[in-house]
Design an enzyme around this catalytic site. Structure first.
Site, mmCIF file in Angstrom:
data_model
loop_
_atom_site.group_PDB
_atom_site.id
_atom_site.type_symbol
_atom_site.label_atom_id
_atom_site.label_comp_id
_atom_site.label_asym_id
_atom_site.label_seq_id
_atom_site.Cartn_x
_atom_site.Cartn_y
_atom_site.Cartn_z
ATOM 1 N N SER A 131 0.701 -1.137 0.053
ATOM 2 C CA SER A 131 0.373 0.126 0.026
ATOM 3 C C SER A 131 1.385 0.880 0.414
ATOM 4 O O SER A 131 1.719 0.899 -0.063
ATOM 5 C CB SER A 131 -0.947 0.050 1.023
ATOM 6 N N LYS A 132 0.295 2.276 -0.140
ATOM 7 C CA LYS A 132 0.661 3.545 -0.037
ATOM 8 C C LYS A 132 1.558 3.783 1.092
ATOM 9 O O LYS A 132 2.812 4.639 1.001
ATOM 10 C CB LYS A 132 -0.067 4.501 -0.081
ATOM 11 N N ARG A 133 1.578 3.239 1.866
ATOM 12 C CA ARG A 133 2.985 3.320 3.660
ATOM 13 C C ARG A 133 4.139 2.849 3.093
ATOM 14 O O ARG A 133 5.059 2.460 3.376
ATOM 15 C CB ARG A 133 2.669 2.512 4.672
ATOM 16 N N HIS A 134 4.333 2.068 2.065
ATOM 17 C CA HIS A 134 5.475 1.131 1.377
ATOM 18 C C HIS A 134 6.445 2.463 0.345
ATOM 19 O O HIS A 134 7.276 1.703 -0.303
ATOM 20 C CB HIS A 134 5.305 -0.316 0.875
ATOM 21 N N GLY A 135 5.886 3.318 -0.103
ATOM 22 C CA GLY A 135 6.340 4.550 -0.363
ATOM 23 C C GLY A 135 5.459 4.301 -2.429
ATOM 24 O O GLY A 135 3.499 3.874 -2.499
#
Ligand code: GLU
Length: 464
Positions: free
Chosen positions: A238-242
């Protein structure tokens, strides 16, 4: 064996992301490897969340990745009459029925089931009522109450589902729109799809889809469910991973070949080989070598692979990809041959096209601006005589090649007693504005006599 026909059916409710792109690439590679066909279809029945700009963005990302399709793009929103036709078939053969249970009743029953610790499922209230079509009624699939449905998955093997777990799913909503499982089956039947590779988040849908194929009297396609792509913390990417959208990697200066290579390797292998060209992937891709465990997305590995692809590509291949990045610096390339020569000096030093663009600016600007620290250190009066001597020697040099330039510098070192670095660094600052660049002889050859002499003169003027 019939021609393989695969498909990619994105929902245009967002940009094309890493996981979706990998699914598209797998289906595309399989079609290309088997000399089959690849179909593109937009699953846009969610009228609220589906958007035209996402359709455009997905198309652009696919094109950029080099994924072309043989049929489509189809849009589910334009196919309601086809769904209607197949719905009628199911109603006529008793495989579907109208249901008028209200949302409130269903919610209450669901809640009660959960309180009893049971799995909530439709209790079949309308299943045998033989209700006619009425305003607000939905259509449900009459799912078998006993037996098992086996998904014979080319990646996961046999996966069995107890039919008692599969309740009578809604196939048409009260507003007349088809639900996902039904529309997908009708599409895959009518588009003659015989091989479906998708994420294993869809595995639970597959027995329902198989039952629909059987009820409609069509052969079940080959299914393969690919493990998800996870972040380094083993959570769903997800976005948390870049950055997760393909467009973001394009903007950051990644080559599509590198991204395709990386995404394929994230779930498929061919021995220990890491680097593949697209041609090699098409040649070697097979379903047998799709892995059984989740792929962990590793941005550093992708970056390293991008660097390798930049190194391995022809400058001619890189040039069109680099130009938009140069344009961001207001550089419009007029001489492609010059651009290619410049690229060849930067290939071993660039992790991304953005790096390459930044590193190549000095080739294209009319006037060099010196980095302050570099100028203070290297463009000092003590170097004037050396620069003038160099200018004089270059003036009489018959050919302007790395080899002959190297000889000029060797002569200069002998005549002045200076070390190579003491001559090369001021020259580098004069030619590039900074202290970091490809090899001095390489850049001089590429810049050519005219640019080199005018830049040396400018540096001499600056020092004076
Ligand atoms: N529209 C679905 C998705 O994007 C397609 C699933 C399928 O391949 O059947 O997840």
């Amino acid at each position: 064996m019939k021609k393989v026909r695969t498909r990619f059916p994105p929902s245009p409710t967002g940009h094309l992301h890493i996981g979706g792109a990998r699914t598209a690439i797998f289906n595309w590679l399989l079609a290309r490897h088997e000399k089959g066909e690849f179909v593109l279809r937009f699953e846009d029945t969610d009228r609220v969340r589906s958007r035209q700009d996402f359709v455009d963005s997905i198309l652009q990302s696919l094109e950029w990745l080099g994924i072309d399709w043989d049929d489509g793009p189809y849009f589910q929103s334009e196919r309601y009459s086809i769904y209607e036709e197949y719905l009628q078939k199911l109603l006529d053969t008793g495989h579907a029925y109208y249901c008028t249970c209200s949302q409130e009743t269903l919610n209450a029953k669901r809640k009660a089931a959960m309180e009893r610790g049971e799995k909530p499922k439709y209790d079949g209230t309308c299943r045998d009522k033989g209700l006619p079509k009425t305003e607000g009624a939905v259509v449900r699939f009459r799912s078998p109450l006993t037996g098992i449905t086996v998904v014979n998955d080319v990646i996961k093997g046999m996966v069995s589902f107890d039919n008692r777990e599969l309740d009578d799913l809604i196939i048409q909503r009260s507003d007349g729109s088809p639900t996902y499982n039904f529309a997908v089956v009708v599409d895959d039947i009518t588009m003659k799809i015989n091989t479906i590779i998708r994420g294993d988040d869809h595995l639970n849908n597959t027995p329902r889809q198989i039952l629909l194929y059987k009820a409609l009297g069509y052969p079940v396609p080959v299914f393969g469910h690919v493990p998800m792509v996870l972040g380094s913390d083993r959570k769903r990417l997800s976005k948390r991973h870049g950055a997760t959208s393909i467009a973001a990697y394009k903007e950051a200066g990644y080559l599509p070949q590198a991204l395709v290579n990386y995404l394929v390797r994230l779930g498929w292998s061919h021995g220990d080989q890491e680097f593949f060209t697209i041609e090699e992937l098409v040649e070697k891709f097979s379903l047998e070598n799709i892995g059984h465990s989740a792929g962990i997305f590793n941005p550093e590995k992708l970056l390293a692979l991008n660097k390798e692809h930049i190194m391995a590509s022809d400058p001619q291949t890189l040039a069109p990809y680099l130009k938009p990045f140069l344009a961001q610096y207001r550089i419009k390339v007029t001489d492609d041959a010059y651009l290619c020569r410049a690229i060849s000096t930067l290939q071993t030093r660039s992790k991304t096209l953005l790096d390459m663009a930044k590193g190549s600016l000095f080739y294209f600007v009319d006037h060099i601006t010196y980095e302050e620290k570099a100028a203070r250190k290297f463009l000092q009066p003590d170097i004037l005589a050396t620069l003038e001597l160099l200018l004089q020697k270059l003036g009489t040099l018959p050919d302007f090649t790395e080899e002959s330039l190297k000889n000029v510098f060797t002569d200069m070192m002998e005549e002045t007693g200076l070390k190579l670095g003491s001559i090369a660094q001021p020259v580098r600052v004069a030619l590039t504005g900074g202290t970091v660049s490809p090899g001095i002889f390489e850049i001089m050859e590429v810049l050519g006599k005219k640019r080199v002499t005018s830049r040396l003169k400018a540096a001499i003027d600056y020092i004076r």
